[in-house]
Write a protein that holds these residues in place. Structure first.
Motif, PDB file in Angstrom:
ATOM      1  N   ALA A  70      70.747 -48.409  48.613  1.00  0.00           N
ATOM      2  CA  ALA A  70      71.694 -48.347  47.496  1.00  0.00           C
ATOM      3  C   ALA A  70      71.841 -49.739  46.907  1.00  0.00           C
ATOM      4  O   ALA A  70      71.553 -50.736  47.573  1.00  0.00           O
ATOM      5  N   TRP A  71      72.286 -49.817  45.667  1.00  0.00           N
ATOM      6  CA  TRP A  71      72.480 -51.109  45.018  1.00  0.00           C
ATOM      7  C   TRP A  71      73.579 -51.010  43.997  1.00  0.00           C
ATOM      8  O   TRP A  71      73.942 -49.931  43.530  1.00  0.00           O
ATOM      9  N   ASN A  72      74.101 -52.165  43.651  1.00  0.00           N
ATOM     10  CA  ASN A  72      75.075 -52.309  42.588  1.00  0.00           C
ATOM     11  C   ASN A  72      74.321 -52.878  41.395  1.00  0.00           C
ATOM     12  O   ASN A  72      73.737 -53.961  41.500  1.00  0.00           O
ATOM     13  N   GLU A  73      74.288 -52.148  40.285  1.00  0.00           N
ATOM     14  CA  GLU A  73      73.547 -52.579  39.101  1.00  0.00           C
ATOM     15  C   GLU A  73      74.498 -53.197  38.092  1.00  0.00           C
ATOM     16  O   GLU A  73      75.524 -52.605  37.749  1.00  0.00           O
ATOM     17  N   VAL A  74      74.164 -54.401  37.630  1.00  0.00           N
ATOM     18  CA  VAL A  74      74.947 -55.100  36.623  1.00  0.00           C
ATOM     19  C   VAL A  74      74.076 -55.229  35.380  1.00  0.00           C
ATOM     20  O   VAL A  74      73.076 -55.941  35.383  1.00  0.00           O
ATOM     21  N   ARG A  75      74.438 -54.499  34.332  1.00  0.00           N
ATOM     22  CA  ARG A  75      73.658 -54.478  33.092  1.00  0.00           C
ATOM     23  C   ARG A  75      74.074 -55.649  32.202  1.00  0.00           C
ATOM     24  O   ARG A  75      75.126 -55.616  31.577  1.00  0.00           O
ATOM     25  N   ILE A  76      73.242 -56.680  32.158  1.00  0.00           N
ATOM     26  CA  ILE A  76      73.597 -57.861  31.377  1.00  0.00           C
ATOM     27  C   ILE A  76      73.426 -57.643  29.881  1.00  0.00           C
ATOM     28  O   ILE A  76      73.984 -58.392  29.083  1.00  0.00           O
ATOM     29  N   ASP A  77      72.668 -56.606  29.491  1.00  0.00           N
ATOM     30  CA  ASP A  77      72.515 -56.314  28.066  1.00  0.00           C
ATOM     31  C   ASP A  77      73.764 -55.657  27.498  1.00  0.00           C
ATOM     32  O   ASP A  77      73.967 -55.653  26.291  1.00  0.00           O
ATOM     33  N   LEU A  78      74.614 -55.120  28.346  1.00  0.00           N
ATOM     34  CA  LEU A  78      75.842 -54.460  27.899  1.00  0.00           C
ATOM     35  C   LEU A  78      77.078 -55.341  28.088  1.00  0.00           C
ATOM     36  O   LEU A  78      78.147 -55.010  27.577  1.00  0.00           O
ATOM     37  N   ASP A  79      76.924 -56.431  28.839  1.00  0.00           N
ATOM     38  CA  ASP A  79      78.074 -57.254  29.207  1.00  0.00           C
ATOM     39  C   ASP A  79      77.704 -58.739  29.130  1.00  0.00           C
ATOM     40  O   ASP A  79      77.118 -59.282  30.064  1.00  0.00           O
ATOM     41  N   PRO A  80      78.051 -59.397  28.012  1.00  0.00           N
ATOM     42  CA  PRO A  80      77.705 -60.816  27.853  1.00  0.00           C
ATOM     43  C   PRO A  80      78.295 -61.698  28.961  1.00  0.00           C
ATOM     44  O   PRO A  80      77.672 -62.685  29.356  1.00  0.00           O
ATOM     45  N   ASP A  81      79.473 -61.355  29.466  1.00  0.00           N
ATOM     46  CA  ASP A  81      80.064 -62.133  30.556  1.00  0.00           C
ATOM     47  C   ASP A  81      79.224 -62.017  31.825  1.00  0.00           C
ATOM     48  O   ASP A  81      79.067 -62.987  32.568  1.00  0.00           O
ATOM     49  N   ALA A  82      78.677 -60.829  32.067  1.00  0.00           N
ATOM     50  CA  ALA A  82      77.815 -60.630  33.238  1.00  0.00           C
ATOM     51  C   ALA A  82      76.548 -61.463  33.103  1.00  0.00           C
ATOM     52  O   ALA A  82      76.062 -62.028  34.087  1.00  0.00           O
ATOM     53  N   ARG A  83      76.011 -61.569  31.897  1.00  0.00           N
ATOM     54  CA  ARG A  83      74.829 -62.412  31.667  1.00  0.00           C
ATOM     55  C   ARG A  83      75.159 -63.864  32.016  1.00  0.00           C
ATOM     56  O   ARG A  83      74.389 -64.536  32.711  1.00  0.00           O
ATOM     57  N   GLN A  84      76.302 -64.337  31.566  1.00  0.00           N
ATOM     58  CA  GLN A  84      76.699 -65.721  31.861  1.00  0.00           C
ATOM     59  C   GLN A  84      76.875 -65.932  33.368  1.00  0.00           C
ATOM     60  O   GLN A  84      76.460 -66.956  33.904  1.00  0.00           O
ATOM     61  N   ARG A  85      77.470 -64.962  34.056  1.00  0.00           N
ATOM     62  CA  ARG A  85      77.644 -65.068  35.516  1.00  0.00           C
ATOM     63  C   ARG A  85      76.283 -65.098  36.209  1.00  0.00           C
ATOM     64  O   ARG A  85      76.083 -65.860  37.153  1.00  0.00           O
ATOM     65  N   MET A  86      75.348 -64.257  35.745  1.00  0.00           N
ATOM     66  CA  MET A  86      74.014 -64.225  36.340  1.00  0.00           C
ATOM     67  C   MET A  86      73.324 -65.580  36.190  1.00  0.00           C
ATOM     68  O   MET A  86      72.768 -66.117  37.158  1.00  0.00           O
ATOM     69  N   VAL A  87      73.347 -66.140  34.981  1.00  0.00           N
ATOM     70  CA  VAL A  87      72.692 -67.427  34.736  1.00  0.00           C
ATOM     71  C   VAL A  87      73.358 -68.520  35.575  1.00  0.00           C
ATOM     72  O   VAL A  87      72.670 -69.371  36.154  1.00  0.00           O
ATOM     73  N   ALA A  88      74.673 -68.480  35.697  1.00  0.00           N
ATOM     74  CA  ALA A  88      75.374 -69.477  36.515  1.00  0.00           C
ATOM     75  C   ALA A  88      74.979 -69.353  37.989  1.00  0.00           C
ATOM     76  O   ALA A  88      74.819 -70.364  38.675  1.00  0.00           O
ATOM     77  N   ARG A  89      74.809 -68.124  38.472  1.00  0.00           N
ATOM     78  CA  ARG A  89      74.456 -67.905  39.886  1.00  0.00           C
ATOM     79  C   ARG A  89      73.006 -68.225  40.182  1.00  0.00           C
ATOM     80  O   ARG A  89      72.686 -68.648  41.287  1.00  0.00           O
ATOM     81  N   THR A  90      72.106 -67.964  39.223  1.00  0.00           N
ATOM     82  CA  THR A  90      70.671 -68.022  39.505  1.00  0.00           C
ATOM     83  C   THR A  90      69.940 -69.173  38.817  1.00  0.00           C
ATOM     84  O   THR A  90      68.826 -69.485  39.210  1.00  0.00           O
ATOM     85  N   ARG A  91      70.522 -69.709  37.756  1.00  0.00           N
ATOM     86  CA  ARG A  91      69.841 -70.688  36.908  1.00  0.00           C
ATOM     87  C   ARG A  91      68.590 -70.082  36.276  1.00  0.00           C
ATOM     88  O   ARG A  91      67.643 -70.787  35.938  1.00  0.00           O
TER      89      ARG A  91
END
Length: 95
Positions: free
Chosen positions: A36-57
């Motif tokens: 199982a997984w938790n899916e975070v759609r960055i195309d639907l959530d600009p804040d999630a995109r920013q969190r992803m880039v901050a976490r992963t570079r």
């Protein structure tokens, strides 16, 4: 989220977008393993995109985490799987 996860395994998080073949491949691999997984759609959530880039570079998707461990993208996950490290991460043993 997919089917119920093993409560003893670290949570798997995938940052994805709708138009992403590697995202589909990553989900198919996890599904084939019964995970199982938790899916975070960055195309639907600009804040999630920013969190992803901050976490992963990184700005590309998918970006995959097992617990707090950043696995990387699909190719990284498959290389880790071939080396036996993915199962160790799922068991909570680290890379």
């Amino acid at each position: 989220m997919n089917a119920p996860a093993d409560p003893t395994s670290p949570e798997i998080t995938l940052y994805t977008s709708a138009v992403c073949g590697y995202c589909v491949a990553a989900k198919n691999f996890l599904r084939s393993r019964g995970l199982a997984w938790n899916e975070v759609r960055i195309d639907l959530d600009p804040d999630a995109r920013q969190r992803m880039v901050a976490r992963t570079r990184r700005t590309s998707v998918p970006q995959i985490f097992v617990g707090e461990t950043h696995v990387g993208g699909y190719d990284d996950m498959m290389a880790l799987h071939r080396a036996g490290g993915f199962d160790r991460l799922l068991a909570g043993d680290g890379e």
